[in-house]
Design a protein around this motif. Sequence first.
Motif, PDB file in Angstrom:
ATOM      1  N   ALA A 173       7.405   2.112   6.979  1.00 24.16           N
ATOM      2  CA  ALA A 173       7.278   2.744   5.665  1.00 24.16           C
ATOM      3  C   ALA A 173       8.637   3.013   5.040  1.00 24.16           C
ATOM      4  O   ALA A 173       9.590   3.401   5.712  1.00 24.16           O
ATOM      5  N   GLU A 174       8.692   2.810   3.738  1.00 21.44           N
ATOM      6  CA  GLU A 174       9.870   3.139   2.942  1.00 21.44           C
ATOM      7  C   GLU A 174       9.578   4.437   2.191  1.00 21.44           C
ATOM      8  O   GLU A 174       8.543   4.568   1.543  1.00 21.44           O
ATOM      9  N   MET A 175      10.467   5.390   2.293  1.00 20.81           N
ATOM     10  CA  MET A 175      10.279   6.670   1.623  1.00 20.81           C
ATOM     11  C   MET A 175      10.977   6.630   0.263  1.00 20.81           C
ATOM     12  O   MET A 175      12.163   6.319   0.161  1.00 20.81           O
ATOM     13  N   VAL A 176      10.216   6.936  -0.781  1.00 23.04           N
ATOM     14  CA  VAL A 176      10.735   6.916  -2.146  1.00 23.04           C
ATOM     15  C   VAL A 176      10.495   8.291  -2.758  1.00 23.04           C
ATOM     16  O   VAL A 176       9.365   8.772  -2.788  1.00 23.04           O
ATOM     17  N   VAL A 177      11.557   8.917  -3.230  1.00 24.77           N
ATOM     18  CA  VAL A 177      11.465  10.250  -3.807  1.00 24.77           C
ATOM     19  C   VAL A 177      11.695  10.153  -5.303  1.00 24.77           C
ATOM     20  O   VAL A 177      12.732   9.646  -5.751  1.00 24.77           O
ATOM     21  N   ALA A 178      10.730  10.612  -6.084  1.00 24.85           N
ATOM     22  CA  ALA A 178      10.862  10.577  -7.541  1.00 24.85           C
ATOM     23  C   ALA A 178      11.792  11.695  -7.990  1.00 24.85           C
ATOM     24  O   ALA A 178      11.533  12.865  -7.721  1.00 24.85           O
ATOM     25  N   PRO A 179      12.901  11.364  -8.674  1.00 26.36           N
ATOM     26  CA  PRO A 179      13.812  12.401  -9.143  1.00 26.36           C
ATOM     27  C   PRO A 179      13.233  13.141 -10.335  1.00 26.36           C
ATOM     28  O   PRO A 179      12.284  12.690 -10.980  1.00 26.36           O
ATOM     29  N   VAL A 180      13.815  14.278 -10.635  1.00 27.62           N
ATOM     30  CA  VAL A 180      13.372  15.055 -11.793  1.00 27.62           C
ATOM     31  C   VAL A 180      13.694  14.300 -13.075  1.00 27.62           C
ATOM     32  O   VAL A 180      12.943  14.322 -14.032  1.00 27.62           O
ATOM     33  N   GLY A 220      -0.617   2.706   8.402  1.00 27.53           N
ATOM     34  CA  GLY A 220       0.295   1.616   8.088  1.00 27.53           C
ATOM     35  C   GLY A 220       0.679   1.448   6.644  1.00 27.53           C
ATOM     36  O   GLY A 220       0.831   0.318   6.170  1.00 27.53           O
ATOM     37  N   TYR A 221       0.842   2.546   5.895  1.00 31.12           N
ATOM     38  CA  TYR A 221       1.299   2.430   4.512  1.00 31.12           C
ATOM     39  C   TYR A 221       2.745   1.941   4.487  1.00 31.12           C
ATOM     40  O   TYR A 221       3.556   2.317   5.321  1.00 31.12           O
ATOM     41  N   ARG A 222       3.076   1.134   3.478  1.00 29.20           N
ATOM     42  CA  ARG A 222       4.420   0.572   3.386  1.00 29.20           C
ATOM     43  C   ARG A 222       5.362   1.444   2.575  1.00 29.20           C
ATOM     44  O   ARG A 222       6.568   1.345   2.696  1.00 29.20           O
ATOM     45  N   VAL A 223       4.809   2.266   1.703  1.00 31.87           N
ATOM     46  CA  VAL A 223       5.635   3.121   0.847  1.00 31.87           C
ATOM     47  C   VAL A 223       5.068   4.535   0.862  1.00 31.87           C
ATOM     48  O   VAL A 223       3.857   4.726   0.740  1.00 31.87           O
ATOM     49  N   VAL A 224       5.943   5.512   1.048  1.00 33.96           N
ATOM     50  CA  VAL A 224       5.578   6.914   0.877  1.00 33.96           C
ATOM     51  C   VAL A 224       6.263   7.386  -0.398  1.00 33.96           C
ATOM     52  O   VAL A 224       7.498   7.524  -0.443  1.00 33.96           O
ATOM     53  N   ALA A 225       5.494   7.597  -1.446  1.00 30.82           N
ATOM     54  CA  ALA A 225       6.029   8.014  -2.737  1.00 30.82           C
ATOM     55  C   ALA A 225       5.911   9.530  -2.851  1.00 30.82           C
ATOM     56  O   ALA A 225       4.814  10.065  -2.982  1.00 30.82           O
ATOM     57  N   VAL A 226       7.042  10.205  -2.790  1.00 33.02           N
ATOM     58  CA  VAL A 226       7.076  11.666  -2.860  1.00 33.02           C
ATOM     59  C   VAL A 226       7.275  12.066  -4.314  1.00 33.02           C
ATOM     60  O   VAL A 226       8.323  11.789  -4.908  1.00 33.02           O
ATOM     61  N   THR A 227       6.277  12.715  -4.897  1.00 36.07           N
ATOM     62  CA  THR A 227       6.372  13.163  -6.284  1.00 36.07           C
ATOM     63  C   THR A 227       6.662  14.662  -6.321  1.00 36.07           C
ATOM     64  O   THR A 227       6.425  15.371  -5.335  1.00 36.07           O
ATOM     65  N   PRO A 228       7.191  15.175  -7.421  1.00 39.64           N
ATOM     66  CA  PRO A 228       7.612  16.578  -7.482  1.00 39.64           C
ATOM     67  C   PRO A 228       6.504  17.570  -7.136  1.00 39.64           C
ATOM     68  O   PRO A 228       5.358  17.441  -7.579  1.00 39.64           O
ATOM     69  N   ASP A 229       6.857  18.554  -6.328  1.00 43.92           N
ATOM     70  CA  ASP A 229       5.982  19.662  -5.978  1.00 43.92           C
ATOM     71  C   ASP A 229       6.843  20.745  -5.320  1.00 43.92           C
ATOM     72  O   ASP A 229       7.795  20.410  -4.581  1.00 43.92           O
ATOM     73  N   PRO A 230       6.559  22.028  -5.564  1.00 41.63           N
ATOM     74  CA  PRO A 230       7.367  23.100  -4.945  1.00 41.63           C
ATOM     75  C   PRO A 230       7.414  23.032  -3.421  1.00 41.63           C
ATOM     76  O   PRO A 230       8.346  23.567  -2.803  1.00 41.63           O
ATOM     77  N   TYR A 231       6.430  22.396  -2.793  1.00 41.28           N
ATOM     78  CA  TYR A 231       6.402  22.304  -1.340  1.00 41.28           C
ATOM     79  C   TYR A 231       7.617  21.553  -0.800  1.00 41.28           C
ATOM     80  O   TYR A 231       8.101  21.861   0.285  1.00 41.28           O
ATOM     81  N   PRO A 260       0.833  -1.205   0.000  1.00 42.87           N
ATOM     82  CA  PRO A 260       0.000   0.000   0.000  1.00 42.87           C
ATOM     83  C   PRO A 260       0.867   1.254   0.000  1.00 42.87           C
ATOM     84  O   PRO A 260       1.799   1.384   0.801  1.00 42.87           O
ATOM     85  N   VAL A 261       0.562   2.174  -0.882  1.00 39.85           N
ATOM     86  CA  VAL A 261       1.376   3.365  -1.101  1.00 39.85           C
ATOM     87  C   VAL A 261       0.575   4.614  -0.762  1.00 39.85           C
ATOM     88  O   VAL A 261      -0.606   4.732  -1.109  1.00 39.85           O
ATOM     89  N   LEU A 262       1.223   5.542  -0.075  1.00 35.98           N
ATOM     90  CA  LEU A 262       0.686   6.886   0.117  1.00 35.98           C
ATOM     91  C   LEU A 262       1.496   7.805  -0.786  1.00 35.98           C
ATOM     92  O   LEU A 262       2.706   7.969  -0.604  1.00 35.98           O
ATOM     93  N   ALA A 263       0.838   8.389  -1.796  1.00 32.72           N
ATOM     94  CA  ALA A 263       1.512   9.291  -2.723  1.00 32.72           C
ATOM     95  C   ALA A 263       1.341  10.721  -2.244  1.00 32.72           C
ATOM     96  O   ALA A 263       0.233  11.141  -1.888  1.00 32.72           O
ATOM     97  N   ALA A 264       2.439  11.477  -2.237  1.00 29.34           N
ATOM     98  CA  ALA A 264       2.394  12.842  -1.719  1.00 29.34           C
ATOM     99  C   ALA A 264       3.101  13.780  -2.693  1.00 29.34           C
ATOM    100  O   ALA A 264       4.308  13.654  -2.911  1.00 29.34           O
ATOM    101  N   GLY A 265       2.327  14.698  -3.270  1.00 31.36           N
ATOM    102  CA  GLY A 265       2.918  15.641  -4.209  1.00 31.36           C
ATOM    103  C   GLY A 265       1.864  16.383  -4.991  1.00 31.36           C
ATOM    104  O   GLY A 265       0.688  16.426  -4.622  1.00 31.36           O
ATOM    105  N   ASN A 266       2.297  16.955  -6.087  1.00 30.83           N
ATOM    106  CA  ASN A 266       1.396  17.683  -6.971  1.00 30.83           C
ATOM    107  C   ASN A 266       0.366  16.728  -7.572  1.00 30.83           C
ATOM    108  O   ASN A 266       0.716  15.614  -7.975  1.00 30.83           O
ATOM    109  N   PRO A 267      -0.912  17.121  -7.661  1.00 31.39           N
ATOM    110  CA  PRO A 267      -1.931  16.208  -8.190  1.00 31.39           C
ATOM    111  C   PRO A 267      -1.605  15.645  -9.563  1.00 31.39           C
ATOM    112  O   PRO A 267      -1.901  14.477  -9.846  1.00 31.39           O
TER     113      PRO A 267
END
Length: 495
Positions: free
Chosen positions: A260-267, A231-242, A168-175
């Motif tokens: 949770a594993e934090m994953v940051v999407a590179p540019v 209890g999300y297993r992955v936090v997927a951080v997508t690009p956003d100015p925040y 299960p992933v929680l995505a956090a970033g620009n819509p």
Amino acid sequence: MRQGELVSPFPSASGHLTDGADEAIRPRASDWEQRYRRTVIITDTVVTALVASVIGEFFGARDAANWHEKWGILGFGTELLVLGALAVSRAWAPAVLGQGAEEFRRLGRSLFMATVVLALGGIALTSRNIKLWIFVAVPAIALVTMVARYLLRLWLHRQRKAGRCLRPVLAAGNPATVRDLITRTRKFPHLGWRVDAVCTPGGAGPDSDYVDGVPVVGRLAEVAGHVRRDGYRVVAVTPDPYWSPDRLQRLAWNLEGSDAEMVVAPVLMEVAGPRLHVDAVLGIPLLRVSLPTFTGGRRVIKEVVDRLGAALLLLLCAPLMVLVALLVVADSRGGAFYRQRRVGKDGREFTILKFRTMVVGAHRARAALADRDEGAGLLFKLRRDPRVTRVGTVLRRYSLDELPQLFNVLTGSMSLVGPRPPLPEESAAYGPDIRRRLLVKPGLTGLWQISGRSDLPWEEAVRLDLRYVEDWSLALDTVILWKTLRAVLYGQGAY
């Protein structure tokens, strides 16, 4: 059956969260990961022990003075070396199990390490029987282990396509970037991600409380709280100015202690694999992107494998190719082969060979069919092309018409794996970005072949070819060649 119940021989929880479920009865998404990892470890151990025992028992008796040299010490030592190398190379890390080429890359590295140590140990002990274990036992262990891993992966992928064994992933970033992530996870469920919730800058999505059907549960500043509570297993951080460096660091700190594993999407979204490195420079973590490899030792190995592989395949497929040639000639007027100019490495043109699948003069009838074109971008395709012969339909479905291209590989104008070879008129219309496809030799197969072939949109086909150019590796070639067999047997996207 309730979500999360056991539905398989070993992994259990699917990771689905049910409304109103409290923390005590909610299935832990990590349970199936732990069970799958244990299954892989047990399988590797059993396979290694069985192969070592069989090799020692049936082949080790030759020139062996006693059972110790027969297979006792060397067999047991080989097994310990292989398993130790797997542990040291982190070939059992949950992050790589069932994920891409990295799993097999680590497996190969481990077995090579075990071979080197075994050879050095044999020299030190002056064992007369060491060659058997270096040149027979370890390669046999490698072959059987990789097949076992692949079968386990197939099982896992089937479970994921059925909606089980997903993280299960929680995505956090620009819509917009979150929507792209959701689309990709749905398109490729075998990768094991399922976006269950979204956090956006304003706590809302373009569809009010949803982004592409996934609920928006809060703002970006609230990510850590939702992870700990749900209890999300992955936090997927997508690009956003925040996402400033300070906020990303604070989020990483707040996630400590959770599963949770934090994953940051590179540019640089299309650069991955061996080209990405994280270095600390002056105390600052920097993402270093190495140059793509177009020359050097690995390319020489690729050339050798291409030529030897093409020669071997031509020998094995010679009877089939003769039969296909006879069927083509008997089915319609004309020769068995079709020659066409294509563009290869660095824009150099060459003549590609294929079995003829269309009637003679088919290129002259193309203009009359232009209004029925179903292809994407610069490609002309028809699912029911009236120019294709009866035998040609079967040849195209199973890619048998491409067998003569092995001669192109043998002569060096093509590779076994690479981008699709374009027509001169296609290449002439390429922009600067797409022309990067021409930095390497075109391939008999490639990412496009195992990802849908003619069913792919033009943009997706280009993206896959560019990804191959950017992220090429010997391990990726091996995976593509392995998956090509399945793509050909199913005939998906071929017409």
